[in-house]
Design an enzyme around this catalytic site. Structure first.
Site, PDB file in Angstrom:
ATOM      1  N   SER A 231       4.319   2.904   7.322  1.00 11.98           N
ATOM      2  CA  SER A 231       3.932   1.719   6.569  1.00 11.98           C
ATOM      3  C   SER A 231       5.163   1.189   5.865  1.00 11.98           C
ATOM      4  O   SER A 231       5.991   1.951   5.380  1.00 11.98           O
ATOM      5  CB  SER A 231       2.906   2.067   5.490  1.00 11.98           C
ATOM      6  OG  SER A 231       1.660   2.330   6.021  1.00 11.98           O
TER       7      SER A 231
ATOM      8  N   HIS B 235       0.808  -1.219   0.000  1.00 14.94           N
ATOM      9  CA  HIS B 235       0.000   0.000   0.000  1.00 14.94           C
ATOM     10  C   HIS B 235       0.844   1.273   0.000  1.00 14.94           C
ATOM     11  O   HIS B 235       0.307   2.379  -0.045  1.00 14.94           O
ATOM     12  CB  HIS B 235      -1.003  -0.013   1.167  1.00 14.94           C
ATOM     13  CG  HIS B 235      -0.418   0.262   2.506  1.00 14.94           C
ATOM     14  ND1 HIS B 235      -0.030  -0.725   3.380  1.00 14.94           N
ATOM     15  CD2 HIS B 235      -0.185   1.425   3.143  1.00 14.94           C
ATOM     16  CE1 HIS B 235       0.424  -0.187   4.495  1.00 14.94           C
ATOM     17  NE2 HIS B 235       0.334   1.117   4.381  1.00 14.94           N
TER      18      HIS B 235
ATOM     19  N   ASP C 113       0.176  -7.690   1.980  1.00 19.32           N
ATOM     20  CA  ASP C 113       0.661  -6.308   1.944  1.00 19.32           C
ATOM     21  C   ASP C 113       2.189  -6.296   1.876  1.00 19.32           C
ATOM     22  O   ASP C 113       2.874  -5.982   2.853  1.00 19.32           O
ATOM     23  CB  ASP C 113       0.151  -5.554   3.170  1.00 19.32           C
ATOM     24  CG  ASP C 113       0.350  -4.051   3.055  1.00 19.32           C
ATOM     25  OD1 ASP C 113       0.756  -3.596   1.971  1.00 19.32           O
ATOM     26  OD2 ASP C 113       0.098  -3.347   4.052  1.00 19.32           O
TER      27      ASP C 113
END
Length: 257
Positions: A203, A64, A109
């Site tokens: 992230s 992402h 992810d």
């Protein structure tokens, strides 16, 4: 009420800690300048993520974190006073587990980035080892990044912050995150009492256990660092075959089911 979110500031995650009056995070500290030669700052269009250098030409981060005009900085500590050996690269190729890039699916992810040219190892640039075995429950691991250091305000530090958290039983995360499968290719990690956590801006950053990258920052709670709301990390060990195959040139390799 604590809400589930992909820990992203418009597609990104960052480390989060409650602040003390000294401006240090609760249970954390500004990383030592020589503590993170593998840590990568991934950014595009005003967004930032973390990443991990796993060899001179490849970086692991979260799916992402993908975006156009992406750049990656290596050897960075202070954003305001960059190290002399700082290097910048752009992606040559990006590889994902799912062609749809549906990173919300638990354990998918992950993004593997091939750089446009290799980085040169230096005082502040060196790769982190891939895992030789998965971490066991209660293992103490390290999180780090330039993410917000407040769970309620976006306060971004000049240097990355580091903190220790624990690998937790998967049942702890399943109790909070609906739909998380018992055998999903993820790790559950955090501090049950709260106070230390990932948050907006990191992230894709690493979960480091015993000197190896074991996890990639993926999903956490909102607000960050709440009691009994640990975060979810993509489990690197379960993706080793895929990672090694891609690096070896088998670009058609598929991720584990």
């Amino acid at each position: 009420m604590v809400l589930i979110r992909v820990l992203a500031n418009l597609l990104i995650l960052q480390l989060s800690y409650a602040q003390k009056s000294s401006e240090l995070v609760i249970g954390g500290h500004p990383c030592n300048i020589n503590e993170h030669p593998f840590l990568v700052l991934v950014y595009h269009d005003g967004y930032q993520c973390g990443g991990t250098l796993i060899n001179e030409e490849w970086v692991l981060t979260a799916a992402h974190c993908d975006g156009k005009k992406m750049k990656l900085q290596f050897g960075l500590h202070s954003k305001n006073v960059p190290n002399k050996d700082k290097q910048t690269r752009v992606p040559k190729e990006k590889f994902f587990c799912l062609s749809s890039k549906n990173f919300i699916k638990w354990g998918k992810d992950i993004m593997l980035i091939r750089l446009n040219r290799p980085v040169n190892n230096s005082t502040h640039i060196a790769p982190l080892s891939l895992p030789s075995s998965p971490p066991s429950q209660n293992t103490v691991c390290n999180i780090m990044g330039w993410g917000t250091i407040s769970p309620t305000k976006e306060i971004y530090p000049d240097v990355p912050h580091c903190a220790n958290i624990n690998i937790l039983d998967h049942a702890v995360c399943r109790a909070f995150y609906p739909g998380l499968l018992e055998k999903s290719k993820t790790l559950c990690a955090g501090i049950l009492q709260g106070g230390k956590d990932i948050c907006q801006g990191d992230s894709g950053g690493p979960l480091i256990c015993n000197g190896q990258i074991q996890g990639i920052v993926s999903v956490g709670g909102d607000p960050c660092a709440e009691p009994r709301v640990p975060a979810i990390y993509t489990k690197v060990f379960d993706h080793l075959d895929w990672i090694k195959s891609i690096i070896a040139g088998n670009t058609a390799a598929t991720c584990p089911l």
